[in-house]
Design a protein around this motif. Structure first.
Motif, PDB file in Angstrom:
ATOM      1  N   ASN A  26       1.218  -0.891   0.161  1.00  0.00           N
ATOM      2  CA  ASN A  26      -0.123   0.001  -0.251  1.00  0.00           C
ATOM      3  C   ASN A  26       0.908   1.324   0.053  1.00  0.00           C
ATOM      4  O   ASN A  26       2.090   1.771   0.358  1.00  0.00           O
ATOM      5  CB  ASN A  26      -0.747  -0.223   1.510  1.00  0.00           C
ATOM      6  N   ASP A  27      -0.032   2.428  -0.040  1.00  0.00           N
ATOM      7  CA  ASP A  27       1.214   3.775   0.094  1.00  0.00           C
ATOM      8  C   ASP A  27       1.524   3.644   0.879  1.00  0.00           C
ATOM      9  O   ASP A  27       3.069   4.767   1.204  1.00  0.00           O
ATOM     10  CB  ASP A  27       0.489   5.151  -1.005  1.00  0.00           C
ATOM     11  N   LEU A  28       0.582   3.721   2.231  1.00  0.00           N
ATOM     12  CA  LEU A  28       1.128   4.168   3.757  1.00  0.00           C
ATOM     13  C   LEU A  28       3.126   3.446   3.419  1.00  0.00           C
ATOM     14  O   LEU A  28       4.072   3.859   4.263  1.00  0.00           O
ATOM     15  CB  LEU A  28       0.935   3.943   4.496  1.00  0.00           C
ATOM     16  N   SER A  29       2.788   1.960   3.119  1.00  0.00           N
ATOM     17  CA  SER A  29       4.069   1.205   3.726  1.00  0.00           C
ATOM     18  C   SER A  29       5.624   1.802   2.143  1.00  0.00           C
ATOM     19  O   SER A  29       6.857   2.015   2.562  1.00  0.00           O
ATOM     20  CB  SER A  29       3.864   0.011   2.930  1.00  0.00           C
ATOM     21  N   PHE A  30       4.646   2.387   1.438  1.00  0.00           N
ATOM     22  CA  PHE A  30       5.507   2.358   0.127  1.00  0.00           C
ATOM     23  C   PHE A  30       6.477   3.681   0.643  1.00  0.00           C
ATOM     24  O   PHE A  30       7.964   3.910   1.051  1.00  0.00           O
ATOM     25  CB  PHE A  30       5.359   2.955  -1.135  1.00  0.00           C
ATOM     26  N   ASN A  31       5.251   5.184   0.906  1.00  0.00           N
ATOM     27  CA  ASN A  31       5.693   6.003   1.652  1.00  0.00           C
ATOM     28  C   ASN A  31       6.665   5.875   2.700  1.00  0.00           C
ATOM     29  O   ASN A  31       8.421   6.627   2.800  1.00  0.00           O
ATOM     30  CB  ASN A  31       5.442   7.181   2.232  1.00  0.00           C
ATOM     31  N   LYS A  32       6.640   4.883   4.341  1.00  0.00           N
ATOM     32  CA  LYS A  32       7.262   4.818   5.085  1.00  0.00           C
ATOM     33  C   LYS A  32       8.854   4.065   4.781  1.00  0.00           C
ATOM     34  O   LYS A  32       9.697   4.353   5.282  1.00  0.00           O
ATOM     35  CB  LYS A  32       7.049   4.069   5.871  1.00  0.00           C
ATOM     36  N   PHE A  33       9.255   2.979   3.994  1.00  0.00           N
ATOM     37  CA  PHE A  33      10.097   2.333   3.238  1.00  0.00           C
ATOM     38  C   PHE A  33      10.543   2.187   2.386  1.00  0.00           C
ATOM     39  O   PHE A  33      12.101   1.803   2.651  1.00  0.00           O
ATOM     40  CB  PHE A  33       9.604   0.467   3.753  1.00  0.00           C
ATOM     41  N   VAL A  34      10.486   3.224   1.220  1.00  0.00           N
ATOM     42  CA  VAL A  34      11.448   3.126   0.346  1.00  0.00           C
ATOM     43  C   VAL A  34      12.730   4.250   0.504  1.00  0.00           C
ATOM     44  O   VAL A  34      13.203   4.116   0.146  1.00  0.00           O
ATOM     45  CB  VAL A  34      10.156   4.366  -0.583  1.00  0.00           C
ATOM     46  N   SER A  35      13.098   4.874   1.486  1.00  0.00           N
ATOM     47  CA  SER A  35      14.192   5.319   2.266  1.00  0.00           C
ATOM     48  C   SER A  35      14.835   5.006   2.494  1.00  0.00           C
ATOM     49  O   SER A  35      15.964   4.945   2.383  1.00  0.00           O
ATOM     50  CB  SER A  35      13.713   6.668   2.916  1.00  0.00           C
ATOM     51  N   LEU A  56      -3.497  -0.401  -5.543  1.00  0.00           N
ATOM     52  CA  LEU A  56      -3.876   0.979  -4.292  1.00  0.00           C
ATOM     53  C   LEU A  56      -2.497   2.050  -3.992  1.00  0.00           C
ATOM     54  O   LEU A  56      -3.218   2.775  -3.440  1.00  0.00           O
ATOM     55  CB  LEU A  56      -3.106   0.345  -2.973  1.00  0.00           C
ATOM     56  N   MET A  57      -2.108   1.908  -5.714  1.00  0.00           N
ATOM     57  CA  MET A  57      -1.168   3.803  -5.069  1.00  0.00           C
ATOM     58  C   MET A  57      -0.656   4.119  -6.799  1.00  0.00           C
ATOM     59  O   MET A  57      -0.880   3.118  -8.048  1.00  0.00           O
ATOM     60  CB  MET A  57      -0.174   3.584  -4.574  1.00  0.00           C
ATOM     61  N   GLU A  58      -0.647   4.833  -7.068  1.00  0.00           N
ATOM     62  CA  GLU A  58       0.233   5.760  -8.368  1.00  0.00           C
ATOM     63  C   GLU A  58       1.277   5.293  -8.090  1.00  0.00           C
ATOM     64  O   GLU A  58       2.074   4.891  -7.246  1.00  0.00           O
ATOM     65  CB  GLU A  58       0.218   7.346  -8.346  1.00  0.00           C
ATOM     66  N   LYS A  59       1.832   4.860  -9.758  1.00  0.00           N
ATOM     67  CA  LYS A  59       3.282   5.269 -10.152  1.00  0.00           C
ATOM     68  C   LYS A  59       3.931   6.493  -9.971  1.00  0.00           C
ATOM     69  O   LYS A  59       3.780   7.300 -10.904  1.00  0.00           O
ATOM     70  CB  LYS A  59       3.371   4.184 -12.069  1.00  0.00           C
ATOM     71  N   ILE A  60       5.208   6.182  -9.228  1.00  0.00           N
ATOM     72  CA  ILE A  60       5.564   7.214  -8.809  1.00  0.00           C
ATOM     73  C   ILE A  60       6.705   6.712  -8.609  1.00  0.00           C
ATOM     74  O   ILE A  60       7.124   5.960  -8.185  1.00  0.00           O
ATOM     75  CB  ILE A  60       5.026   7.764  -7.304  1.00  0.00           C
ATOM     76  N   TYR A  61       8.496   7.508  -9.096  1.00  0.00           N
ATOM     77  CA  TYR A  61       9.374   6.954  -8.611  1.00  0.00           C
ATOM     78  C   TYR A  61      10.309   8.469  -7.670  1.00  0.00           C
ATOM     79  O   TYR A  61      11.648   8.734  -8.496  1.00  0.00           O
ATOM     80  CB  TYR A  61      10.231   6.797  -9.999  1.00  0.00           C
ATOM     81  N   PRO A  62      10.726   8.157  -6.413  1.00  0.00           N
ATOM     82  CA  PRO A  62      11.378   8.858  -6.157  1.00  0.00           C
ATOM     83  C   PRO A  62      12.680   9.479  -5.974  1.00  0.00           C
ATOM     84  O   PRO A  62      13.378  10.275  -5.945  1.00  0.00           O
ATOM     85  CB  PRO A  62       9.864   8.996  -4.619  1.00  0.00           C
ATOM     86  N   ARG A  63      13.118   7.937  -6.234  1.00  0.00           N
ATOM     87  CA  ARG A  63      14.797   8.173  -6.205  1.00  0.00           C
ATOM     88  C   ARG A  63      14.945   7.495  -7.648  1.00  0.00           C
ATOM     89  O   ARG A  63      14.526   6.120  -8.348  1.00  0.00           O
ATOM     90  CB  ARG A  63      14.409   7.067  -5.205  1.00  0.00           C
TER      91      ARG A  63
END
Length: 185
Positions: A74-83, A97-104
């Motif tokens: 889910n997006d919450l988990s992506f945002n919490k752990f991608v770093s 459950l989330m949009e495709k984003i590529y923050p890194r």
């Protein structure tokens, strides 16, 4: 070489079960492994994650500063752990459950409609199996047969009737992971 995997999502998505199955598949291949769950007091819908550390020699510790692989359901988990994903690491993302984003741009991403595909193949509750199928193809840590053996070992007697459906969803994840590998060659 020691490697770390974080599986994260909402309670009820099978995050902890996926971690137990993955840890068991490693043990079936004579690897050293730790499995560390983390969850709140909520039964369903709360944040939950687990970290699996695997090595050929004794595991040094759990709760690594960085992880090699992340399965974000889910997006919450992506945002919490991608770093926490190491440079060159890989993130498997549930794009249902989330949009495709590529923050890194220093890590790789596999976006798949994990929840939608699992629902089509039998049950949204098998989304964790689809993610494990993808993981088995995009990393050299586990093989399909040991994951299947671990599923059989971990399923309780009252859930063993779900084995075939879990295998079918796992196979679908294997196809998605194989397609990802073909595209990157």
């Amino acid at each position: 070489m020691e490697q770390s995997i974080i599986i994260a999502g909402f309670g009820g998505q099978g995050v902890l079960s996926a971690g137990v199955i993955l840890a068991n598949s490693f043990m079936l291949n004579d690897k050293k492994v730790t499995w560390y769950p983390c969850y709140g007091a909520e039964m369903r819908g709360g944040a939950v994650n687990c970290e699996i550390v695997v090595s050929d020699i004794e595991v040094t510790s759990v709760h690594k500063k960085e992880t090699d692989f992340l399965i974000a359901l889910n997006d919450l988990s992506f945002n919490k752990f991608v770093s926490k994903v190491k440079k060159g690491g890989l993130v498997i993302v549930n794009s249902s459950l989330m949009e495709k984003i590529y923050p890194r741009d220093d890590i790789k991403y596999v976006y798949a409609d994990i929840s939608d595909i699992a629902r089509e193949k039998g049950s949204v509750k098998a989304a964790n199996m689809l993610a494990l199928g993808i993981l088995s193809q995009v990393c050299d840590l586990c093989d399909n047969s040991s994951i299947k053996s671990a599923i059989e070992k971990v399923l309780s007697p009252d859930k063993i009737h779900l084995k075939d459906m879990n295998f079918a969803v796992l196979e679908e994840g294997i196809k998605i992971g194989s397609e990802y590998n073909k595209r990157k060659i």
